[in-house]
Design an enzyme around this catalytic site. Structure first.
Site, short mmCIF file in Angstrom:
data_model
loop_
_atom_site.label_atom_id
_atom_site.label_comp_id
_atom_site.label_asym_id
_atom_site.label_seq_id
_atom_site.Cartn_x
_atom_site.Cartn_y
_atom_site.Cartn_z
N PRO A 7 0.82 -1.21 0.00
CA PRO A 7 0.00 0.00 0.00
C PRO A 7 0.85 1.26 0.00
CG PRO A 7 -0.03 -1.02 2.18
CD PRO A 7 0.76 -1.94 1.27
N ASP A 8 0.33 2.35 -0.60
CA ASP A 8 1.07 3.61 -0.53
C ASP A 8 0.68 4.35 0.75
OD1 ASP A 8 -1.37 4.82 -1.04
OD2 ASP A 8 -0.81 5.60 -3.02
N PHE A 9 1.11 5.59 0.89
CA PHE A 9 0.87 6.35 2.12
C PHE A 9 -0.38 7.20 2.05
CE2 PHE A 9 5.35 5.41 1.89
CZ PHE A 9 5.65 5.00 3.18
N ARG A 10 -0.54 7.96 0.93
CA ARG A 10 -1.50 9.05 0.93
C ARG A 10 -2.74 8.84 0.07
NH1 ARG A 10 3.52 10.81 1.59
NH2 ARG A 10 3.93 12.14 3.38
N ASN A 24 11.18 4.41 -1.97
CA ASN A 24 10.63 3.16 -1.45
C ASN A 24 11.70 2.35 -0.72
OD1 ASN A 24 8.43 4.06 -2.80
ND2 ASN A 24 8.56 2.59 -4.49
N ASP A 36 11.03 -1.00 -0.18
CA ASP A 36 10.64 -2.40 -0.38
C ASP A 36 11.69 -3.20 -1.14
OD1 ASP A 36 10.29 -1.56 -3.06
OD2 ASP A 36 8.18 -1.10 -2.70
N HIS A 66 15.22 7.33 0.89
CA HIS A 66 14.68 7.17 2.24
C HIS A 66 15.24 5.93 2.94
CE1 HIS A 66 11.10 10.06 1.31
NE2 HIS A 66 12.26 10.67 1.44
N CYS A 109 21.55 1.29 15.90
CA CYS A 109 21.09 1.61 17.24
C CYS A 109 20.65 3.07 17.25
CB CYS A 109 22.24 1.40 18.22
SG CYS A 109 21.94 2.11 19.84
N CYS A 147 23.45 4.89 19.90
CA CYS A 147 24.88 5.09 19.59
C CYS A 147 25.19 4.92 18.11
CB CYS A 147 25.75 4.15 20.42
SG CYS A 147 25.75 2.45 19.83
N CYS A 198 20.74 -2.86 20.96
CA CYS A 198 22.14 -2.73 20.57
C CYS A 198 23.02 -3.55 21.51
CB CYS A 198 22.50 -1.25 20.63
SG CYS A 198 24.24 -0.90 20.43
N GLY A 223 4.40 7.53 -9.54
CA GLY A 223 3.88 6.93 -8.31
C GLY A 223 4.28 7.65 -7.04
N ASN A 246 0.95 9.41 -12.75
CA ASN A 246 0.25 9.23 -11.47
C ASN A 246 -1.23 8.93 -11.70
OD1 ASN A 246 -1.06 9.90 -8.79
ND2 ASN A 246 1.08 10.33 -8.29
N ARG A 247 -1.77 8.09 -10.83
CA ARG A 247 -3.16 7.67 -10.94
C ARG A 247 -4.12 8.75 -10.47
NH1 ARG A 247 -4.37 2.78 -7.04
NH2 ARG A 247 -4.42 4.58 -5.65
N ASP A 248 -3.79 9.44 -9.39
CA ASP A 248 -4.75 10.37 -8.79
C ASP A 248 -4.23 11.79 -8.64
OD1 ASP A 248 -6.45 8.04 -7.91
OD2 ASP A 248 -4.66 7.71 -6.69
N CYS A 284 0.49 3.37 -13.34
CA CYS A 284 1.85 3.46 -13.91
C CYS A 284 2.23 2.22 -14.72
CB CYS A 284 2.87 3.76 -12.81
SG CYS A 284 2.84 2.62 -11.45
P1 OAD Z 1 2.41 8.69 -1.47
O1 OAD Z 1 1.46 7.72 -0.89
O2 OAD Z 1 2.48 10.04 -0.88
O3 OAD Z 1 2.11 8.89 -3.02
C1 OAD Z 1 1.90 7.79 -3.87
C2 OAD Z 1 1.31 8.33 -5.15
O4 OAD Z 1 1.16 7.27 -6.08
C3 OAD Z 1 -0.07 8.93 -4.93
O5 OAD Z 1 -0.10 10.19 -5.57
C4 OAD Z 1 -1.02 7.94 -5.61
O6 OAD Z 1 -2.11 8.61 -6.19
C5 OAD Z 1 -0.13 7.34 -6.67
N1 OAD Z 1 -0.48 5.97 -7.06
C6 OAD Z 1 -0.97 4.97 -6.30
N2 OAD Z 1 -1.11 3.85 -7.00
C7 OAD Z 1 -0.72 4.13 -8.27
C8 OAD Z 1 -0.65 3.39 -9.49
N3 OAD Z 1 -0.98 2.09 -9.53
N4 OAD Z 1 -0.22 4.03 -10.59
C9 OAD Z 1 0.14 5.33 -10.56
N5 OAD Z 1 0.09 6.08 -9.44
C10 OAD Z 1 -0.33 5.50 -8.30
O7 OAD Z 1 3.84 7.98 -1.49
P2 OAD Z 1 5.26 8.67 -1.70
O8 OAD Z 1 5.18 9.81 -2.61
O9 OAD Z 1 6.20 7.58 -2.02
O10 OAD Z 1 8.53 8.74 3.79
O11 OAD Z 1 5.53 9.17 -0.22
C11 OAD Z 1 6.72 9.82 0.06
C12 OAD Z 1 7.17 9.54 1.46
O12 OAD Z 1 6.15 9.84 2.41
C13 OAD Z 1 7.51 8.10 1.75
O13 OAD Z 1 8.79 7.73 1.32
C14 OAD Z 1 7.40 8.05 3.25
C15 OAD Z 1 6.13 8.83 3.42
O14 OAD Z 1 5.99 9.46 4.65
C16 OAD Z 1 8.91 8.57 5.05
O15 OAD Z 1 8.33 7.84 5.81
C17 OAD Z 1 10.11 9.38 5.45
ZN ZN Z 2 23.97 1.43 20.80
#
Ligand code: OAD
Ligand code: ZN
Length: 293
Positions: free
Chosen positions: A38-41, A115, A117, A134, A142, A145, A166, A209, A234-236, A270
């Site tokens: 799953p993505d984040f947002r 990513n 992953d 990232h 740790c 330290c 640690c 993405g 990007n999808r959305d 994508c």
């Molecule tokens: P986001 O979840 O912010 O963005 C993912 C984007 O991909 C969104 O705009 C979706 O609309 C799009 N998307 C999802 N599925 C798709 C598909 N099948 N085809 C095309 N687009 C698609 O994720 P990131 O931009 O990677 O950092 O987030 C950036 C950082 O925020 C992450 O590395 C993480 C997070 O907090 C840390 O934790 C430091």
């Molecule tokens: Zn330590």
């Protein structure tokens, strides 16, 4: 728009006969969604909206906040145990194979990935091309330290329900993924100091993405020459950094704005978008042979 993109890439492929072609790809969680990660947002399916309720964190992003982690490892360790990818069955997507194809054609100079992953590595892309902005789960440090150890061991222990500490000072182990409040990995910082040489010389930038909500990654798109076309897949989201209510403002671009002469928004899944590009370029058989293997 897709026609323009494939025509431009065709020209790059021809140019390759005479000199180097440098495509840079910048990616985020969206390219692994079709692998089951799953993505984040994304609304409803993104982990910030979907998976954080049970933890009673101040905000969803506190799951990846370094100060919060130091005060309480419980939520993150539980998240690693129950949610965090990759799981052993997670496979690279069509988009990952597309990047590997570009690399095999000697057209790809760098991947900047947010990513963790490790699916870029699993797709067979050489480690020297991949810049894991990232961080990575392959090592662990740790939180007290900074003494480093093997990340896979740390992950295995967390998944068994242990609290890995640690051996030197007893501090909590944290996989070397970048949390909010932490610096980028040293390798990335050095690149930034050198003004990102591969972005500076890039012929084509593909951004896929990612919501471009997180800095400094989002600002990397501004490091390419003013004449370099930038494709945003990007999808959305339109890359304004606003994919939902959790976002901070992202990078600058001209998609959909007047005066645009080089930014192309390819809205859609994508995997599908790059499959169409490959079809138009006559690369489809090569792409498909990777997906099967
Ligand atoms: P986001 O979840 O912010 O963005 C993912 C984007 O991909 C969104 O705009 C979706 O609309 C799009 N998307 C999802 N599925 C798709 C598909 N099948 N085809 C095309 N687009 C698609 O994720 P990131 O931009 O990677 O950092 O987030 C950036 C950082 O925020 C992450 O590395 C993480 C997070 O907090 C840390 O934790 C430091
Ligand atoms: Zn330590």
């Amino acid at each position: 728009d897709l026609d323009g993109v494939t025509q431009f890439m065709e020209k790059l492929e021809q140019k390759k006969e005479r000199k180097d072609v440098r495509i840079v790809v910048m990616v985020g969680a969206g390219i692994s969604v079709s692998a089951g990660v799953p993505d984040f947002r994304s609304m409803t399916t993104g982990i910030y909206q979907n998976k954080m309720d049970k933890y009673s964190l101040p905000t969803p992003q506190h799951m990846f906040d370094i100060d919060y982690f130091i005060s309480d490892q419980g939520p993150f360790y539980d998240f690693v145990k129950t949610e965090l990818y990759p799981k052993s069955s997670t496979l690279p997507t069509v988009f990952h194979h597309f990047m590997n194809l570009l690399q095999e054609k000697k057209m790809l100079s760098r991947i900047y990935t947010q990513n963790i992953d490790m699916l870029e590595r699993l797709a067979g892309i050489p480690q020297e091309i991949i810049c894991e902005v990232h961080g990575t789960l392959s090592t662990s440090s740790c939180a007290n330290c900074k003494k480093q150890c093997d990340g896979f061991t740390t992950m295995r222990r967390i998944r068994k329900g242990e609290k890995p500490t640690c051996e030197k000072c007893g501090g909590p182990q944290k996989p070397d993924i970048v949390f909010f409040g932490e610096k980028m990995p040293r390798k990335v910082q050095e690149q930034m100091k050198l003004d990102m040489p591969d972005l500076k010389k890039c012929d084509l930038l593909i951004v896929a993405g990612t919501s471009l909500a997180v800095q400094p990654f989002a600002s990397f798109i501004d490091a390419v020459p003013r004449s370099t076309p930038r494709i945003f897949i990007n999808r959305d989201s339109d890359g304004s950094g606003r994919n939902g209510e959790y976002d901070d403002p992202g990078g600058q671009h001209l998609w959909g704005k007047c005066g645009n002469y080089r930014d192309v928004l390819l809205r859609g899944d994508c995997d599908k978008v790059v499959t169409n590009i490959c079809r138009d370029l006559g690369w489809l058989a090569e792409l498909q042979s990777k997906i099967k293997t």
